[in-house]
Enzyme design. Structure first.
Site: not given
Lengths: 158, 415
Positions: B130, B208, B211, B234, B372
């Protein structure tokens, strides 16, 4: 499921979207500009040939984007050929109004036939996130007309 | 749509009742919300926790020696402890609250990147990052001369571990910063293996988890990484709060990211001394109400249980793979073995924006564009972008069916 979308995706839009007219690079263009819609990745290059007295002798474009943006650029190049720069800019102003509101109060006065041709895109006003797709070509046209020979101007519909 | 199918031990119908927004109709059709990967919808329990905080226990934290401030401080620190448990962190002080995942990664890029890494070293990211885990490293490269390397992604959409080994081979890599789950391909990356490889080559690891933290049980100690970032919105929590998990030994070595109140222990006109971690990295009034919301969101998902949530998602993913693979002219991006509920796709005769406008008419919310992740779309030759359907714990098999039917009809529409 999608019948009411025929207002937005009229046959003429789908046709111009699939087979855009004047989709080519103009060698020795007198004016050119690049239009970007960074949010959705639509991108086009616009090329103009001008007559000595300032009429648009030829207009062509290349690029990639959704059916709305390609159809809009295609219809625009057809419509502005033979117009003066001032007329083309006036068409752009009216078209942006049409795309945003769905109506064109000034369309009865002059350039009526030209605006009639652009009418199929008026359905876009019901889709706020798509208005920019329809207006990118016209922003790019303005940038090209404001430029000088040999200069590639940049336009964005953001 | 009729009643949702019930997975074993997981009552989707009851869960959906917790989300007030899901009972909406869009243009006369039931809302089919398939954009949870961009931001998830909010359960009533989380909304109420934030309202309750504001109505009964709100004041600034770490400042007032009065009852309300003490209550707010206690709630804020309880949220930190809840996040620590959620990630199985060894110590709540390893949890730094930020405004977003983006801010968490920027914190590492500034503070670790400029304060600890040295010119001549390199940072490795992957082709499927991303922009939040790409642009900060490009900025670091341009500012400091630290080299930026890209680990390749295979055609199936998996991280190419042979290429990672090659990128690590010269021993110059100071940090590997990669996604734990791609927001486009759905690929869940082998975090433990990546970490072992990086550590063996002398590099630290940032994951990261924007998600992954939503779709998988995350155990930072088992993974063994050095930094882990995720975001509240999220995970069915509020916007405006993100989390950086960072080992204390790294926090000690890192200079502050932003200066201000709350991150100092002493200030004179000449100089300041930094507060101990994690306060050192939390300048200014923090996202207090949002921390309370995130705490409630974590309580919400852990009450359901991450394993139950994963099982429900596995069923949905299998079902979606079957249904979407059957659609003529549809390209599915990424076919990783280990994947979560994120599907990016393109139709052969419709631009993603036209397609998403059509789906919107059917009440289906998907994202269109490049999500993104522009370099990743370039890698797969899909510069025009894709549409992306991403699932939440409230997503049903009927919704997936409805999407598949709509895609088939959309293709007919544009033919």
């Amino acid at each position: 499921m999608f019948d009411d979308l025929r207002d937005l995706y009229q046959e003429v839009i789908l046709d111009h979207g699939r087979k855009p007219r004047n989709f080519r690079r103009l060698e020795n263009a007198d004016r050119s500009a690049r239009g970007d819609n960074p949010m959705c990745g639509d991108r086009m290059g616009l090329f103009l040939k001008l007559t000595p007295d300032g009429h648009i002798a030829d207009a062509a474009f290349q690029g990639r984007g959704c059916a709305i943006s390609m159809a809009s650029a295609s219809l625009m190049t057809e419509t502005v050929k033979g117009k003066t720069a001032a007329e083309a800019e006036e068409l752009g102003t009216r078209f942006r109004g049409l795309a945003m509101t769905g109506t064109c109060p000034d369309c009865g006065t002059g350039l009526a036939d030209e605006m009639e041709r652009l009418q199929p895109l008026s359905g876009v006003h019901e889709y706020p996130s798509r208005v920019k797709c329809a207006t990118l070509a016209w922003h790019t046209l303005n940038a090209a007309l404001e430029g000088t020979p040999g200069e590639e101007r940049m336009a964005s519909s953001e | 749509m009729d009643g949702p199918i019930l997975s074993a031990g997981f009552d989707v119908a009851r869960i959906r009742q917790d989300f007030p927004i899901l009972s909406q109709t869009v243009r006369g059709k039931p809302l089919v919300f398939l954009d949870s990967g961009a931001s998830a919808q909010k359960p009533r329990q989380m909304i109420e926790a934030m309202v309750r905080c504001m109505e009964t226990a709100y004041a600034n934290v770490h400042r007032g020696a009065y009852h309300l401030s003490e209550q707010a401080t206690e709630a804020y620190e309880a949220a930190r402890a809840a996040v620590a448990r959620f990630l199985n962190a060894a110590d709540p002080r390893e949890i730094i609250f930020t405004g977003s995942s983006t801010m968490a990664i920027n914190l590492v890029a500034h503070s670790y990147g400029r304060g600890v890494l040295r010119p001549g070293q390199a940072v490795v990211v992957s082709e499927m990052e991303h922009h939040a885990n790409l642009v900060p490293w490009q900025m670091l490269r341009d500012d400091t001369g630290i080299e930026l390397r890209f680990c390749r992604v295979t055609d199936a959409g998996e991280l190419d571990l042979e290429d990672l080994a090659a990128k690590l081979a010269d021993g110059k890599v100071g940090l590997v910063a990669v996604t734990h789950m791609s927001n486009v391909l759905g690929t869940v990356t082998p975090a433990q293996r990546i970490t072992a490889m990086a550590h063996a080559a002398g590099a630290k690891v940032l994951l990261d988890g924007s998600q992954a933290a939503v779709h998988r049980q995350v155990d930072v100690q088992a993974i063994g990484a050095d930094f882990y970032a995720f975001t509240g919105h999220k995970l069915y929590g509020p916007t405006g709060i993100g989390v950086l998990w960072a080992r204390l030994e790294h926090q000690e070595r890192m200079p502050p990211f932003m200066g201000g109140g709350d991150m100092i222990s002493l200030v004179t006109q000449e100089r300041s001394e930094w507060a101990p971690p994690p306060a050192k990295f939390e300048a200014g009034t923090p996202p207090i109400i949002e921390a309370v919301g995130l705490h409630a969101a974590i309580d919400y998902v852990t009450a359901i249980g991450m394993p139950a949530l994963e099982a429900h998602e596995r069923q949905l993913v299998d079902h979606a793979m079957r249904r979407l693979s059957d659609i003529e002219g549809l390209t599915l991006l990424g076919r990783a073995q280990d994947r979560g509920g994120v599907f990016a796709f393109a139709l052969d005769n419709a631009h993603p924006h036209d397609l998403s406008t059509l789906l919107d008419r059917a009440g289906i919310a998907v994202r269109a564009g490049r999500h993104c992740a522009e370099p990743l779309h370039a890698r797969f030759g899909l510069e025009a972008g894709t549409c992306r359907a991403s699932f939440g714990l409230y997503t049903t098999e009927q919704e997936v069916d409805y999407l598949a039917d709509a895609l088939t009809k959309a293709r007919e529409f544009f033919t």
